[in-house]
Scaffold this active site. Sequence first.
Site, short mmCIF file in Angstrom:
data_model
loop_
_atom_site.label_atom_id
_atom_site.label_comp_id
_atom_site.label_asym_id
_atom_site.label_seq_id
_atom_site.Cartn_x
_atom_site.Cartn_y
_atom_site.Cartn_z
N LEU A 498 0.83 -1.21 0.00
CA LEU A 498 0.00 0.00 0.00
C LEU A 498 0.86 1.25 0.00
O LEU A 498 0.46 2.29 -0.49
CB LEU A 498 -0.90 0.02 1.25
CG LEU A 498 -1.95 -1.08 1.34
CD1 LEU A 498 -2.59 -1.07 2.70
CD2 LEU A 498 -2.99 -0.88 0.26
N GLY A 499 2.03 1.15 0.60
CA GLY A 499 2.88 2.32 0.68
C GLY A 499 4.07 2.02 1.56
O GLY A 499 4.23 0.90 2.06
N PHE A 503 9.04 3.41 8.83
CA PHE A 503 9.82 2.29 9.34
C PHE A 503 9.68 1.03 8.50
O PHE A 503 10.14 -0.03 8.87
CB PHE A 503 9.42 1.99 10.78
CG PHE A 503 9.68 3.15 11.68
CD1 PHE A 503 10.97 3.58 11.90
CD2 PHE A 503 8.63 3.83 12.28
CE1 PHE A 503 11.23 4.67 12.71
CE2 PHE A 503 8.89 4.92 13.09
CZ PHE A 503 10.18 5.34 13.31
N GLY A 504 9.00 1.11 7.38
CA GLY A 504 8.89 -0.07 6.54
C GLY A 504 7.62 -0.05 5.72
O GLY A 504 6.78 0.83 5.87
N PRO A 505 7.48 -1.04 4.83
CA PRO A 505 6.34 -1.08 3.92
C PRO A 505 5.04 -1.50 4.62
O PRO A 505 5.07 -2.17 5.64
CB PRO A 505 6.74 -2.12 2.89
CG PRO A 505 7.73 -2.99 3.58
CD PRO A 505 8.42 -2.14 4.59
N VAL A 506 3.92 -1.08 4.06
CA VAL A 506 2.60 -1.46 4.56
C VAL A 506 1.90 -2.27 3.47
O VAL A 506 1.89 -1.86 2.31
CB VAL A 506 1.76 -0.22 4.92
CG1 VAL A 506 0.41 -0.65 5.47
CG2 VAL A 506 2.48 0.64 5.93
N LYS A 520 1.66 -3.53 8.74
CA LYS A 520 2.87 -2.72 8.70
C LYS A 520 4.04 -3.62 9.07
O LYS A 520 4.11 -4.12 10.18
CB LYS A 520 2.71 -1.57 9.68
CG LYS A 520 3.89 -0.62 9.73
CD LYS A 520 3.44 0.72 10.30
CE LYS A 520 4.38 1.20 11.36
NZ LYS A 520 3.91 2.42 12.01
N ASP A 615 3.19 13.35 15.80
CA ASP A 615 3.46 13.31 14.36
C ASP A 615 2.16 13.40 13.56
O ASP A 615 1.94 12.64 12.63
CB ASP A 615 4.25 12.04 14.01
CG ASP A 615 4.97 12.18 12.67
OD1 ASP A 615 5.12 13.33 12.19
OD2 ASP A 615 5.38 11.15 12.11
#
Length: 805
Positions: A498-499, A503-506, A520, A615
């Site tokens: 998805l994106g 901290f890493g891909p989802v 995630k 954030d």
Amino acid sequence: MGSRRASIAFSISLMLIILTISDGNAIDTIDMAVPIRDGETLLSSGGKFELGFFTPGSSNHRYVGIWYKKISLLTVVWVANREIPLVDSSGVLKITDPGILSLINGNGHVIWSTNSSRSTWVKNPVAQLLDSGNLVVREKNDENPENFVWQSFDHPSDIRLPGVKLGWDLVTGIDSYLTSWESSDDPSPGRYNYGIDRHGYPQLFITTGSVVQYRFGPWNGVRFSGIPGMKANQIYRPWFVFNQNQTYFTYELLSSVICHAVLTQYGQEQRVIWNNLTQEWDIYLAAPADTCDTYAVCGAFGSRNIANSPGCGCLKGFTPKSPKVWNSGNWSDGCIRLTQLDCKTGDGFIKHSNVKLPDTRHSWYNTSMTLNECEKLCLQDCNCTAYSNLDVRGGGSGCLLWFGDLIDIREFADFGQDLYVRMASSELAGKKHSWITVSTALTAVVLLSIAITLYFKKKRKKEECSIIDNGKEESEFLLLDFTIIAQATGNFSDDNMLGEGGFGPVYKGILKGGQEIAVKRLSKESAQGLDEFKNEITCIAKLQHRNLVKLLGYCIQAEERMLIYEYMPNKSLDHFIFDQSMPLDWPKRFHILNGIARGILYLHQDSRLRIVHRDLKASNILLDHDLNPKISDFGMARCFDGNEFEAKTRRVVGTYGYMSPEYAIDGIFSIKSDVFSFGVLVLEIVSGKKNMRFQHPDHHHNLLGHAWRLYKTGESLKLIDSSINLLNNTSQILRSIHIGLLCVQHFPEDRPSMSAMVVMLSSDSELPQPKQPGFFIPRNLWQVHSVSSKAESVNEMTTTLVVGR
Ligand SMILES: *[C@@H]1O[C@H](CO)[C@@H](O)[C@H](O)[C@H]1NC(C)=O
Ligand SMILES: *[C@@H]1O[C@H](CO)[C@@H](O)[C@H](O)[C@H]1NC(C)=O
Ligand SMILES: *[C@@H]1O[C@H](CO)[C@@H](O)[C@H](O)[C@H]1NC(C)=O
Ligand SMILES: *[C@@H]1O[C@H](CO)[C@@H](O)[C@H](O)[C@H]1NC(C)=O
Ligand SMILES: *[C@@H]1O[C@H](CO)[C@@H](O)[C@H](O)[C@H]1NC(C)=O
Ligand SMILES: *[C@@H]1O[C@H](CO)[C@@H](O)[C@H](O)[C@H]1NC(C)=O
């Protein structure tokens, strides 16, 4: 009689020809019978592009070119006779046997022509202007692009239209690159070229003669390593082809906007998009973007980042080669090692995150190796100085090796790449050269002990993947097993990605029962991720609110760490508000804004803990089926208990543009720093503009400053996104701007609380006057000022240790 009839017939046919030509819309093709003369034009079939004779600026020369037909500003995208202009309007463009398009001046001399080895095959040649802006020469009855005899897309001028392939084709022998105009009045080839260099691992360059001005960095599967701002979007899709026959970069349009890339006469590539409202070209990406982008400005092993800009720094373990010259502001000599490499005793590597990879013109690469194999190979060669992945997609693949000096490195705040630089073993374990190194090592030890604790806890439970440990409410969470998650996500296939989060891909996944989930997956290299991972679990596990994204479970197995969320089909808010192609109407925006406010209010005072998110930004607001907003990404969140209201940190994490002044500069955060971020979001939602990327021709302020100036002069209406229909909404929109400005006031005590804000948003109560917003000084000033005070935290975040074996 006969002659009279003939002359009538002649004049009728002449009239017909004139009508056909002056009508313009009728023709997009010239053949051997009908050339075009100065004053006549070709119009592409869809009416997007026009070809004809033109005079640039204040020049009095004539050129043949192609321009956009539908926009008011004459924008010439291609010029035929760049080098030899016509001096009067006697030019004729015609196609001749066997397929050569020529421009002939009043004296009958050919001043420009196409020239191709394939033209001999054409019996009945035509030249056609396609709706893509491509002028092609082909056999009349053969529209197959493979058989085009010649096309202007292979010979671009200073503009790269969608579909132009910039680069090399070793089979046809075409090398296509852009050359800037000499000036806005003179399309003759100017000082700058922009094209692909095939040495080592191919890269795009902007050059003057043989001197490199700017390097885009190697393509990493998603973007050029030197342009972190280039990312997946709904407007265009860029890609890079690199095989034994071809090396090129191109892009296709995904929407109906008008956009292209241009190499300006000053050597900057600008990606522009036509703004139909202002009738101007808007620049959305420029490279080089700033002086940090100048090629090799910091010399060998030197680097620039937001902390040492406008100066240079040396990579960790390096020191200026000639300190005197260096300190005087000439960094071109670069840096040298503090400890020489000793190939025999075994070296190791230091990982640098978020960098623009160094020049790859002397690099070796292999597309199928893993990072581990890559490291081994580098260690085996005493001349190898660094390695990295070639492709960042799907956790990374491929191998890129550097030999000798590392040139032209830059460090970014995010979206850079990981580079592993070879160091003597003593630099890794023993000697420390500054307290920064010590603190990094300490961080590593702390993280390691957390990792060990977590690992043994897991072991004791004899359970690889776990549900949330949430006491009585446990039954509400899903029990998920690693293999189930792998299955649900098609083994973490790229198609399901998805994106890419911080901290890493989802990934998107579908469980057996049909429930959609978002997974995630924290990247293995991301050392600080573990801290945030634990934090996110403990913080969010106890939260339940319809404006917060729901955590369903988590998973720790060996090096794998995953968080499982409910799936949000509409992605994140930034896709909507910063994208002209799918505008949201005002009621929707107001609904979203209210939802976010309620979500934050819950975090700040209604949940069992007091939570500061730290954030909040558009990309962290996810939208469900009905565009209900849900706050996500609690990796940075801090839970307070009891009566604690404010905390201080040395490690400032967050996103520029959303951070309040007291947090960005002094590391102090409280619920009021979230209020500040919310205010930025409100102004972004109203204006459809990003605070950080905001530019205005009249001043240097960011979006907040701009909104403040307009508010002071009573012109707040000018802030509103042009795609919003003002009908009946004006007072609510103006009120929202007012509330946004109250949130972004410089002093935290002036900002309203979230509960006051929720009331303000839903009532007509009188609002206090806002004071000046935070960061109401030109951007450049505050960047230098605020960043210098947290140089150490930037380093701490971007450097971690990797010990060689
Ligand atoms: C281009 O034209 C010149 C002169 O007409 C000719 O000598 C040359 O072979 C042509 N090149 C190609 C590729 O056809
Ligand atoms: C490269 O070109 C040759 C000859 O035209 C062709 O046989 C080969 O399949 C091409 N390779 C690729 C990867 O396109
Ligand atoms: C620009 O806007 C006008 C008026 O809204 C519209 O008629 C026209 O089609 C638009 N042009 C383009 C190129 O989108
Ligand atoms: C910087 O230093 C190098 C070598 O010391 C020298 O060749 C170069 O001319 C200097 N550049 C400037 C702008 O002074
Ligand atoms: C690339 O690496 C793979 C896997 O290690 C190897 O099989 C292949 O031969 C390598 N290719 C080259 C060109 O070195
Ligand atoms: C390393 O580089 C030096 C100098 O460029 C060269 O002489 C030497 O052969 C290289 N060694 C290896 C193992 O490639």
